[in-house]
Design a protein around this motif. Sequence first.
Motif, mmCIF file in Angstrom:
data_model
loop_
_atom_site.group_PDB
_atom_site.id
_atom_site.type_symbol
_atom_site.label_atom_id
_atom_site.label_comp_id
_atom_site.label_asym_id
_atom_site.label_seq_id
_atom_site.Cartn_x
_atom_site.Cartn_y
_atom_site.Cartn_z
ATOM 1 N N THR A 175 39.844 42.694 -17.740
ATOM 2 C CA THR A 175 39.997 43.641 -16.740
ATOM 3 C C THR A 175 41.025 43.211 -15.694
ATOM 4 O O THR A 175 41.457 42.341 -15.786
ATOM 5 N N SER A 176 41.775 44.268 -14.956
ATOM 6 C CA SER A 176 42.601 44.114 -13.971
ATOM 7 C C SER A 176 42.255 42.783 -12.940
ATOM 8 O O SER A 176 42.980 41.900 -12.800
ATOM 9 N N ASP A 177 40.973 42.969 -12.529
ATOM 10 C CA ASP A 177 40.596 41.651 -11.737
ATOM 11 C C ASP A 177 40.568 40.194 -12.459
ATOM 12 O O ASP A 177 41.173 39.537 -11.523
ATOM 13 N N LEU A 178 40.104 40.122 -13.560
ATOM 14 C CA LEU A 178 40.119 38.958 -14.267
ATOM 15 C C LEU A 178 41.484 38.644 -14.633
ATOM 16 O O LEU A 178 41.980 37.253 -14.364
ATOM 17 N N GLU A 179 42.366 39.588 -14.995
ATOM 18 C CA GLU A 179 43.765 39.296 -15.107
ATOM 19 C C GLU A 179 44.467 38.807 -13.996
ATOM 20 O O GLU A 179 45.296 37.729 -14.192
ATOM 21 N N GLU A 180 44.245 39.211 -12.648
ATOM 22 C CA GLU A 180 44.816 38.891 -11.743
ATOM 23 C C GLU A 180 44.358 37.510 -11.258
ATOM 24 O O GLU A 180 45.188 36.553 -10.840
ATOM 25 N N GLN A 181 42.938 36.969 -11.624
ATOM 26 C CA GLN A 181 42.641 35.504 -11.318
ATOM 27 C C GLN A 181 43.279 34.773 -12.400
ATOM 28 O O GLN A 181 43.511 33.490 -11.905
ATOM 29 N N LEU A 182 43.620 35.241 -13.608
ATOM 30 C CA LEU A 182 44.272 34.270 -14.555
ATOM 31 C C LEU A 182 45.440 34.088 -14.011
ATOM 32 O O LEU A 182 46.163 32.929 -14.080
ATOM 33 N N ARG A 183 46.244 34.931 -13.418
ATOM 34 C CA ARG A 183 47.673 34.842 -13.060
ATOM 35 C C ARG A 183 47.864 34.023 -12.003
ATOM 36 O O ARG A 183 49.003 33.301 -11.542
ATOM 37 N N ARG A 184 46.834 34.126 -11.005
ATOM 38 C CA ARG A 184 46.832 33.011 -9.602
ATOM 39 C C ARG A 184 46.069 31.879 -9.818
ATOM 40 O O ARG A 184 46.243 30.747 -9.001
ATOM 41 N N GLY A 185 45.445 31.657 -10.829
ATOM 42 C CA GLY A 185 44.698 30.335 -11.121
ATOM 43 C C GLY A 185 45.199 29.171 -11.329
ATOM 44 O O GLY A 185 46.482 29.225 -12.150
ATOM 45 N N ASN A 186 44.733 28.020 -11.247
ATOM 46 C CA ASN A 186 45.097 26.779 -11.751
ATOM 47 C C ASN A 186 44.662 26.465 -13.063
ATOM 48 O O ASN A 186 44.892 25.835 -13.895
ATOM 49 N N ARG A 187 42.940 26.365 -13.053
ATOM 50 C CA ARG A 187 42.270 26.192 -14.117
ATOM 51 C C ARG A 187 41.115 26.918 -14.407
ATOM 52 O O ARG A 187 40.377 27.760 -13.340
ATOM 53 N N ILE A 188 40.722 27.173 -15.401
ATOM 54 C CA ILE A 188 39.501 28.073 -15.938
ATOM 55 C C ILE A 188 38.487 27.032 -16.519
ATOM 56 O O ILE A 188 38.685 26.470 -17.675
ATOM 57 N N MET A 189 37.345 26.869 -16.093
ATOM 58 C CA MET A 189 36.157 26.357 -16.731
ATOM 59 C C MET A 189 35.451 27.454 -17.763
ATOM 60 O O MET A 189 35.250 28.529 -17.372
ATOM 61 N N ILE A 190 35.198 26.875 -18.691
ATOM 62 C CA ILE A 190 34.672 27.405 -19.753
ATOM 63 C C ILE A 190 33.293 26.885 -20.344
ATOM 64 O O ILE A 190 33.323 25.773 -20.589
ATOM 65 N N ARG A 191 32.398 27.545 -20.753
ATOM 66 C CA ARG A 191 31.100 27.060 -21.098
ATOM 67 C C ARG A 191 30.496 27.906 -22.065
ATOM 68 O O ARG A 191 30.525 29.136 -22.267
ATOM 69 N N GLY A 192 30.336 27.092 -23.203
ATOM 70 C CA GLY A 192 29.631 28.058 -24.478
ATOM 71 C C GLY A 192 28.683 27.189 -25.161
ATOM 72 O O GLY A 192 28.534 25.602 -25.014
ATOM 73 N N TYR A 193 27.665 27.550 -26.219
ATOM 74 C CA TYR A 193 26.972 26.838 -26.910
ATOM 75 C C TYR A 193 27.353 27.010 -28.465
ATOM 76 O O TYR A 193 27.304 27.997 -28.743
ATOM 77 N N THR A 194 27.430 25.730 -28.815
ATOM 78 C CA THR A 194 27.910 25.667 -30.449
ATOM 79 C C THR A 194 26.505 25.734 -31.274
ATOM 80 O O THR A 194 25.827 24.780 -31.109
ATOM 81 N N TRP A 195 26.276 26.326 -32.140
ATOM 82 C CA TRP A 195 25.209 26.242 -32.866
ATOM 83 C C TRP A 195 25.310 24.824 -33.968
ATOM 84 O O TRP A 195 26.493 24.822 -34.299
ATOM 85 N N PRO A 196 24.445 24.092 -34.141
ATOM 86 C CA PRO A 196 22.935 24.343 -34.059
ATOM 87 C C PRO A 196 22.546 23.439 -32.504
ATOM 88 O O PRO A 196 21.384 23.135 -32.439
ATOM 89 N N TYR A 197 23.583 23.372 -31.778
ATOM 90 C CA TYR A 197 23.030 22.349 -30.538
ATOM 91 C C TYR A 197 22.870 23.371 -29.474
ATOM 92 O O TYR A 197 23.689 24.290 -28.884
ATOM 93 N N SER A 198 21.864 23.197 -28.677
ATOM 94 C CA SER A 198 21.503 23.934 -27.631
ATOM 95 C C SER A 198 22.088 23.631 -26.394
ATOM 96 O O SER A 198 21.786 24.242 -25.148
ATOM 97 N N GLU A 199 22.702 22.317 -26.368
ATOM 98 C CA GLU A 199 23.140 21.640 -24.850
ATOM 99 C C GLU A 199 24.754 22.565 -24.609
ATOM 100 O O GLU A 199 25.344 22.833 -25.445
#
Length: 222
Positions: A175-199
Amino acid sequence: MQKELKMKPVVLLVILYIFYTPLVWSQEKSIIDIGQYTAVVITDEHNGRMRVWGDIGRRFDPSIHQNCKIAECMLRRESPSVFPLERSVWEFSVKVDEMTDSRHVELRRSASRYDERYGEYPMTVDISLFIRLSSDEYQMLCVAGHDYPGKSAMIRIDDNPPIENRYQKGCFPLTSDLEEQLRRGNRIMIRGYTWPYSEANTYSVNLSGYIAASTYLRNLIQ
């Protein structure tokens, strides 16, 4: 007694690089300055159509790595035309769909670490940041590698509120809001879960150069 053959690590790595790099006879490579950043752009033919891909990042700075004695640092210091960029980069590709002729523009960056000797370098982990800039309808940001059923991927840019997405396989509309955050931001934290590990896998991705990279790629498809 026969003398033992010895090779400098730099020479050996150059030979290995040349030997294991696939030969694409129509491939062309160019280096383009984009403000404070540099793009290494490669074009070749894929399934009968031209494809553009490469990396965008900061030029290799020998002064940062002057105390680094490992073979890779030596290779980069002595062969800037072969490895002109720092290790942590934005990877991109522009592909033309064989059926619809539409162009798919993809941008990816790995989580990274910083070391005084090696500078910033990418981590080898299961998830990464993936952004599709193809068109207004298909612009999205994804936690690539997130695939555990029923688990939610999450992102957070600097101190902004976290965003969670349970139903789109780790992808969020750009979205335009998320794009603006990316353009102004320094770092982005990403969190995901990869099969078959639930952590949860949670990593920090450097956003430096996003404006230069995304602007350059959007201009390619106008």
